[in-house]
Design an enzyme around this catalytic site. Structure first.
Site, PDB file in Angstrom:
ATOM      1  N   LYS A 154      46.826  52.328  37.320  1.00  0.00           N
ATOM      2  CA  LYS A 154      45.884  52.822  37.011  1.00  0.00           C
ATOM      3  C   LYS A 154      44.796  53.050  36.122  1.00  0.00           C
ATOM      4  O   LYS A 154      43.798  52.265  35.767  1.00  0.00           O
ATOM      5  CB  LYS A 154      45.751  53.743  38.029  1.00  0.00           C
ATOM      6  CG  LYS A 154      45.595  54.092  39.139  1.00  0.00           C
ATOM      7  CD  LYS A 154      46.142  55.723  39.904  1.00  0.00           C
ATOM      8  CE  LYS A 154      46.961  55.157  40.961  1.00  0.00           C
ATOM      9  NZ  LYS A 154      45.470  54.854  42.474  1.00  0.00           N
ATOM     10  N   GLY A 155      45.520  53.276  34.470  1.00  0.00           N
ATOM     11  CA  GLY A 155      44.717  53.301  33.348  1.00  0.00           C
ATOM     12  C   GLY A 155      44.539  51.627  33.151  1.00  0.00           C
ATOM     13  O   GLY A 155      43.394  51.093  32.963  1.00  0.00           O
ATOM     14  N   GLY A 194      45.435  40.811  44.593  1.00  0.00           N
ATOM     15  CA  GLY A 194      45.429  41.912  42.975  1.00  0.00           C
ATOM     16  C   GLY A 194      45.410  42.794  42.866  1.00  0.00           C
ATOM     17  O   GLY A 194      44.092  42.817  43.397  1.00  0.00           O
ATOM     18  N   ASP A 222      40.060  52.197  41.881  1.00  0.00           N
ATOM     19  CA  ASP A 222      39.969  51.706  40.290  1.00  0.00           C
ATOM     20  C   ASP A 222      38.877  51.576  39.313  1.00  0.00           C
ATOM     21  O   ASP A 222      38.524  51.864  38.520  1.00  0.00           O
ATOM     22  CB  ASP A 222      41.715  51.507  39.226  1.00  0.00           C
ATOM     23  CG  ASP A 222      42.643  51.768  40.092  1.00  0.00           C
ATOM     24  OD1 ASP A 222      42.472  53.209  39.863  1.00  0.00           O
ATOM     25  OD2 ASP A 222      43.987  51.346  39.858  1.00  0.00           O
ATOM     26  N   ASN A 265      51.540  48.728  33.828  1.00  0.00           N
ATOM     27  CA  ASN A 265      52.250  48.837  35.318  1.00  0.00           C
ATOM     28  C   ASN A 265      52.308  46.946  35.499  1.00  0.00           C
ATOM     29  O   ASN A 265      51.134  46.714  34.904  1.00  0.00           O
ATOM     30  CB  ASN A 265      51.620  49.229  35.533  1.00  0.00           C
ATOM     31  CG  ASN A 265      52.530  50.737  36.173  1.00  0.00           C
ATOM     32  OD1 ASN A 265      53.347  51.297  35.413  1.00  0.00           O
ATOM     33  ND2 ASN A 265      52.644  52.034  37.321  1.00  0.00           N
ATOM     34  N   ILE A 266      53.636  46.424  35.353  1.00  0.00           N
ATOM     35  CA  ILE A 266      54.050  45.462  35.795  1.00  0.00           C
ATOM     36  C   ILE A 266      53.354  45.928  37.355  1.00  0.00           C
ATOM     37  O   ILE A 266      54.718  46.589  37.920  1.00  0.00           O
ATOM     38  CB  ILE A 266      55.020  44.791  35.055  1.00  0.00           C
ATOM     39  CG1 ILE A 266      55.402  44.775  33.770  1.00  0.00           C
ATOM     40  CG2 ILE A 266      55.448  43.411  35.739  1.00  0.00           C
ATOM     41  CD1 ILE A 266      56.429  44.183  32.867  1.00  0.00           C
ATOM     42  N   ASP A 267      53.278  44.825  38.232  1.00  0.00           N
ATOM     43  CA  ASP A 267      52.867  45.246  39.734  1.00  0.00           C
ATOM     44  C   ASP A 267      53.941  44.310  39.930  1.00  0.00           C
ATOM     45  O   ASP A 267      53.596  43.132  39.928  1.00  0.00           O
ATOM     46  CB  ASP A 267      51.478  44.738  39.885  1.00  0.00           C
ATOM     47  CG  ASP A 267      50.913  46.413  39.845  1.00  0.00           C
ATOM     48  OD1 ASP A 267      51.074  47.447  39.731  1.00  0.00           O
ATOM     49  OD2 ASP A 267      49.695  46.205  40.248  1.00  0.00           O
TER      50      ASP A 267
END
Length: 303
Positions: free
Chosen positions: A46-47, A285, A250, A17-19
């Site tokens: 999460k990955g 982050g 995570d 993902n782009i957060d």
């Protein structure tokens, strides 16, 4: 911990993902518009977070997943962290992204758009999983498509199945959970799986429902609990001042599994994982907050 002698591989089939992170005074309420004090774009999912945590903890980790053209920097970040990305596919759908609110207390609230994470095909799953062998590990969360198929196919190949049921959805009830060897879940996810609310009742139900599985309950500021049959180990959380809790779970998962895979020493794995998670919440982050193994060891020895 000597990871150099560990030859087991772990395939983390997970989200990229782009957060988009917004720091705010308090979480937005219905009908309310507020200004953020700062905005940042981070690598996330999460990955991705768990793959980077695994790599920084010394594991031999391969990432399986999918991005769009806008997510190539995520693949590059994985590679820079020591993750093998040969199984990261690129499609035409935009990369998944998350909108994250971070309050002044460091708590977060997250909205996820699945994007390419939800477009993983059965052929991509088969081609990826079939590269691994009996005794290797699979880690999977619940932010991508095909999770049930990934678990089933990996079990057929003899992989040890690790499932982090986050975020929890009703579909999880139809997954082949009896194939899972290790559950890593928080109190909310455990309550959803068991249908119970009291902690001890949840623990007993997980024992009964999955008698052969190891279950690790992550409990935030209260630490973590390992349960398998009559065996229990608990690790208290390290006391720190949190600035951003995004990615703490995570980080815990990556460091716990890296240690667990290679040493099998549960108390040691819990200790290094809680130390790494504590360090991560003192930084902003998700992926960017994950410490190295040396940093986590030093922190564990001094706290």
């Amino acid at each position: 911990m000597e990871y150099e002698t560990c030859h087991m591989k772990i395939l983390n089939f997970g989200s990229l993902n782009i957060d988009h992170v917004y720091h705010i005074e308090h979480f937005v309420q219905p009908g309310e518009t507020i200004a953020c004090s700062s905005y940042n774009r981070f690598s996330g999912g999460k990955g991705l977070n768990q793959s980077i945590a695994l790599a920084r903890a010394g594991a031999d980790v391969y990432h399986g997943g999918k991005i769009g053209a806008d997510g190539l920097f995520l693949k590059e970040q994985l590679e820079k962290s020591g993750v093998d990305t040969r199984f990261v596919h690129q499609g035409n759908t935009p990369t998944g992204h998350a909108v994250i609110q971070v309050s002044k207390e460091g708590e977060n609230s997250i909205i996820i758009a699945g994007g390419a994470n939800r477009c993983i095909t059965t052929d991509e799953i088969a081609d990826t999983v079939c590269t691994f062998a009996k005794g290797d590990y699979l880690l999977v969360q619940n932010e991508i498509s095909g999770v049930d198929h990934i678990i089933s196919k990996s079990s057929e190949m003899g992989l040890k199945i690790v499932f982090n049921p986050a975020p929890f959805t009703p579909a999880i009830s139809n997954y082949p959970l009896e194939l899972v060897d290790i559950f890593i879940l928080n109190e909310t996810e455990a309550a959803a799986i068991t249908g119970l609310t009291h902690q001890q009742d949840i623990i007993e139900q997980m024992r009964k429902q999955f008698p052969n599985a190891e279950v690790i309950f992550t409990m935030g500021a209260k630490g973590a609990l390992f349960v398998k049959g009559d065996i229990e180990h608990i690790a208290p959380a390290k006391q720190v001042t949190a600035v951003d809790t995004t990615g703490a779970g995570d980080t815990f998962i990556g460091f716990f599994l890296a240690s667990h895979m290679c040493s099998g020493n549960i108390p040691e794995a819990l200790a290094i994982a809680t130390a790494a998670a504590a360090m991560s919440v003192t930084r902003h982050g998700a992926a960017d907050s994950i410490p190295t193994l040396d940093e986590a060891k030093a922190f564990s020895n001094t706290h």
